[in-house]
Design an enzyme around this catalytic site. Structure first.
Site, PDB file in Angstrom:
ATOM      1  N   ARG A  92       0.842  -1.196   0.000  1.00  0.00           N
ATOM      2  CA  ARG A  92       0.000   0.000   0.000  1.00  0.00           C
ATOM      3  C   ARG A  92       0.878   1.248   0.000  1.00  0.00           C
ATOM      4  O   ARG A  92       1.941   1.263   0.652  1.00  0.00           O
ATOM      5  CB  ARG A  92      -0.871  -0.035   1.265  1.00  0.00           C
ATOM      6  N   THR A 365      -8.787   0.502 -10.459  1.00  0.00           N
ATOM      7  CA  THR A 365      -8.329  -0.550  -9.561  1.00  0.00           C
ATOM      8  C   THR A 365      -8.564  -1.853 -10.296  1.00  0.00           C
ATOM      9  O   THR A 365      -9.352  -1.916 -11.236  1.00  0.00           O
ATOM     10  CB  THR A 365      -9.055  -0.489  -8.198  1.00  0.00           C
ATOM     11  N   ASN A 385      -6.114   4.173  -7.250  1.00  0.00           N
ATOM     12  CA  ASN A 385      -7.323   4.823  -6.751  1.00  0.00           C
ATOM     13  C   ASN A 385      -8.229   5.267  -7.885  1.00  0.00           C
ATOM     14  O   ASN A 385      -8.785   4.449  -8.590  1.00  0.00           O
ATOM     15  CB  ASN A 385      -7.002   5.959  -5.784  1.00  0.00           C
ATOM     16  N   ASP A 407      -7.860   8.372   0.073  1.00  0.00           N
ATOM     17  CA  ASP A 407      -8.419   7.309   0.933  1.00  0.00           C
ATOM     18  C   ASP A 407      -8.224   7.608   2.420  1.00  0.00           C
ATOM     19  O   ASP A 407      -8.776   6.916   3.274  1.00  0.00           O
ATOM     20  CB  ASP A 407      -7.805   5.943   0.588  1.00  0.00           C
ATOM     21  N   SER A 436      -7.815   1.126   3.244  1.00  0.00           N
ATOM     22  CA  SER A 436      -8.258   0.628   1.938  1.00  0.00           C
ATOM     23  C   SER A 436      -9.463  -0.282   2.106  1.00  0.00           C
ATOM     24  O   SER A 436      -9.725  -0.785   3.199  1.00  0.00           O
ATOM     25  CB  SER A 436      -7.116  -0.167   1.311  1.00  0.00           C
ATOM     26  N   SER A 437     -10.191  -0.478   1.016  1.00  0.00           N
ATOM     27  CA  SER A 437     -11.276  -1.473   1.020  1.00  0.00           C
ATOM     28  C   SER A 437     -10.890  -2.704   0.208  1.00  0.00           C
ATOM     29  O   SER A 437     -11.688  -3.632   0.077  1.00  0.00           O
ATOM     30  CB  SER A 437     -12.543  -0.876   0.399  1.00  0.00           C
ATOM     31  N   GLY A 456     -13.636  -1.524  -7.033  1.00  0.00           N
ATOM     32  CA  GLY A 456     -14.942  -0.920  -6.810  1.00  0.00           C
ATOM     33  C   GLY A 456     -15.015  -0.030  -5.587  1.00  0.00           C
ATOM     34  O   GLY A 456     -16.091   0.173  -5.038  1.00  0.00           O
ATOM     35  N   GLY A 457     -13.866   0.499  -5.148  1.00  0.00           N
ATOM     36  CA  GLY A 457     -13.880   1.453  -4.041  1.00  0.00           C
ATOM     37  C   GLY A 457     -14.550   0.886  -2.808  1.00  0.00           C
ATOM     38  O   GLY A 457     -14.327  -0.270  -2.432  1.00  0.00           O
TER      39      GLY A 457
HETATM   40  O1  DON Z   1      -7.952   1.150  -1.637  1.00  0.00           O
HETATM   41  C1  DON Z   1      -9.123   1.445  -1.857  1.00  0.00           C
HETATM   42  O2  DON Z   1     -10.042   1.102  -1.157  1.00  0.00           O
HETATM   43  C2  DON Z   1      -9.451   2.290  -3.093  1.00  0.00           C
HETATM   44  N1  DON Z   1      -8.325   3.107  -3.429  1.00  0.00           N
HETATM   45  C3  DON Z   1      -9.849   1.386  -4.210  1.00  0.00           C
HETATM   46  C4  DON Z   1     -10.322   2.161  -5.407  1.00  0.00           C
HETATM   47  C5  DON Z   1     -11.143   1.374  -6.341  1.00  0.00           C
HETATM   48  O3  DON Z   1     -11.408   0.213  -6.152  1.00  0.00           O
HETATM   49  C6  DON Z   1     -11.667   2.102  -7.526  1.00  0.00           C
HETATM   50  N2  DON Z   1     -12.479   1.216  -8.328  1.00  0.00           N
HETATM   51  N3  DON Z   1     -13.533   1.401  -8.793  1.00  0.00           N
END
Ligand code: DON
Length: 554
Positions: A92, A365, A385, A407, A436-437, A456-457
């Site tokens: 990370r 991502t 991100n 984040d 992070s997720s 997917g954030g």
């Molecule tokens: O680490 C995380 O949770 C985010 N930076 C992930 C971003 C992400 O999955 C974007 N996708 N749609």
């Protein structure tokens, strides 16, 4: 004697670490055909799943520039078959040393829009280069020279613009135009390039070559590092040579838990994925989901999501900086307490849950899954991100920088790009990793194993949850990645869902119970899964129809 041997067999069966019959084949599912093919190219050269993971990650960094890259980071969940070792490689990004907790606030204490999302100030110190070198040197069999070769080739020869590329570039057009080096690479005359246009990245090829030759020093020291730092600072960033030289990956113990006889292994903090997933599953374990009708089942799942995301907002952050109460959050008592607060008939408004304590004041991502013929596994979720990250490329490096600083919680209670709120635990501090997720996950019992994940954030965790629940219900790979999705993240207090997630009857039923539904304009996520039948070793793989990836068993 016979008794002893029976007993021995029994003991062996009982302590066997969920043993797997050897696959004669390998399986890879990733978000781009060139990456999946590169993985197989490396396996065919005698590499193992870890070598293949290095090659797949590096090719994705080239051909999916809006998703991940060596200017970003990620989590690689590894399982080594020879000794059953499970490890999470935490690559990370980290906040630069000159960062500080209020760096995105104006003089009146308000968040300055865009500052943590666009341009060099939004970029954390990348972890992916160090992670790839570490995986190759410690777990792989082949040299970086070999495993990075497909990516170097792809950077030099180029890749073709797809409809998805166009959508992502359109979304980030303004920000890309602000970085001349980024615009030169990713746009054509400052516009979104036409379909089939070939994107070549000579500078990136050179940077990857420096890594192949010098390992981590090829990125974090020397000419590449010097350029990254000088150019970033010229453009208003705060990176230093010391930030790069001091960056270290961390090998962390993944989190494990159980749900209906299956073992779940997922990402530990600084990902919130493992904790939130297990918190949700622990609540659901006591609710006999399989005995409920569809409406009731969905109501309960939404309520469990809401509660786990509340905890996420309050407690989770970088474990090297804050004490994350993992044991408490994953305890039976906590699950019982959360479950008891669920009303079987009514939605609990998020505002009725204990407020988040604060002292103060998909399609970007990427995820891939691999199982090789020796039974080694990799689940990796990698990110820069936002689409195209910060949209900033330091000239001469070809490295598209992440905007992972978003984040962090820029200000307690103020939502980030994914609508997530956070508190003290996820405040910015020099050298700290942002929460992070990303949730690369293994799910297994004695019969079956799934290697699963998605971008997917904030919705990553609930997508993986739907995947786990369907896998436990015996669903196959195709079905799992293409399930319709719904999501609750505590705040905003609404159920976000894809168009086909609920029948008309379920919608009416959920609304009657007090849920606010928000149908999203588009689908989300890009899930990749590999499934193995442990008895026969047979593999199957699938990639999300929402994406443009490739799943292959061979
Ligand atoms: O680490 C995380 O949770 C985010 N930076 C992930 C971003 C992400 O999955 C974007 N996708 N749609």
């Amino acid at each position: 004697m016979r008794l002893i041997s029976v007993c021995l067999t029994l003991i062996l069966v009982l302590v066997a670490p969920l043993h797997t019959a050897q696959a004669r084949q390998a399986a890879i599912s990733s978000a781009h055909p060139a990456a999946t093919d590169a993985g197989f190219e490396i396996l065919e050269q005698g590499g193992n799943a870890f070598d293949a993971a290095v090659a797949v990650s590096a090719v994705l960094a080239v051909v999916e520039p809006y998703s991940s890259g060596i200017g970003g980071g990620g989590f690689w969940l590894l399982y080594r078959n020879k000794d059953g070792k499970q490890i999470m490689i935490d690559g990370r990004e980290k906040a630069p040393y000159q960062s500080h907790r209020d760096m995105y606030l104006d003089s009146t204490g308000e968040v300055i829009p865009g500052l943590s999302v666009d341009g060099p100030l939004s970029a954390g110190i990348p972890g992916e280069p160090a992670a790839l070198v570490h995986i190759a040197e410690k777990y792989g069999k082949l040299s970086l020279h070999k495993t990075l070769a497909p990516a170097i080739r792809a950077a030099r020869n180029g890749f073709k613009v797809t409809p998805h590329y166009q959508r992502m570039a359109q979304f980030r057009l303004e920000a890309l135009r602000k970085s001349p080096a980024a615009a030169k690479i990713f746009l054509l005359n400052n516009e979104v390039p036409p379909l089939g246009y070939v994107i070549k990245q000579e500078d990136l090829a050179k940077t990857l070559e420096a890594m192949a030759k010098h390992g981590r020093a090829g990125f974090y020291e020397g000419e590449v590092a010097r350029r990254l730092v000088t150019e970033t600072r010229k453009a208003g960033g705060i990176w230093s040579m010391q930030d790069l030289a001091k960056y270290q990956i961390v090998e962390r113990k993944p989190l494990t838990g159980h749900y209906r006889g299956y073992q779940i292994t997922s990402a530990a903090p600084p990902s919130s994925g493992g904790i939130a997933l297990l918190e949700i599953l622990h609540q659901l374990e006591g609710l006999d989901l399989h005995e409920q009708n569809n409406l009731q089942r969905k109501h309960l799942i939404i309520e469990a999501m809401r509660r786990a995301y509340r905890d996420r907002a309050e407690y989770l952050g970088d474990p090297d900086f804050v004490k994350v109460p993992i044991k408490t959050l994953l305890s039976k008592q906590h699950a019982d307490q959360l479950r008891k607060s669920i009303d079987p008939e009514w939605a609990t408004p998020s505002s009725d849950l204990k407020p988040v304590a604060s002292k103060d004041s998909g399609f970007h991502t990427t995820h891939f899954s691999i199982i090789d013929k020796h039974g080694n596994r990799v689940a990796a979720t990698l990110s820069i991100n936002y689409p195209f990250g910060s949209c900033y490329v330091p000239p001469g490096t070809g490295v598209l920088l992440n905007d992972e600083m978003d984040d962090f919680s820029a200000k307690p209670g103020v939502p980030n790009a994914y609508g997530l709120v956070g508190a003290e635990a996820n405040a910015i501090a020099p050298g700290k990793r942002m929460l992070s997720s990303m949730s690369p996950t293994f799910v297994e019992n004695k019969q079956r194993l799934a290697v699963i994940g998605t971008p997917g954030g904030s919705r990553i965790i609930t997508m993986v949850l739907h995947g786990i629940l369907a896998f436990v219900d015996g669903k196959d790979a195709e079905t799992i990645v293409n399930l319709p999705r719904y999501h609750h993240q505590y705040l905003p207090d609404m159920v976000q869902h894809e168009v086909d997630a609920f029948s008309a009857e379920e919608k009416a039923g959920l609304e009657k119970r007090g849920h606010q539904l928000k149908q999203l304009d588009s689908t989300y996520g890009n899930m990749h899964i590999v499934i193995q039948d442990k008895k026969t070793g047979k593999l199957s793989a699938a990639g999300d129809k929402r994406g443009e990836g490739k799943a292959l068993v061979k």
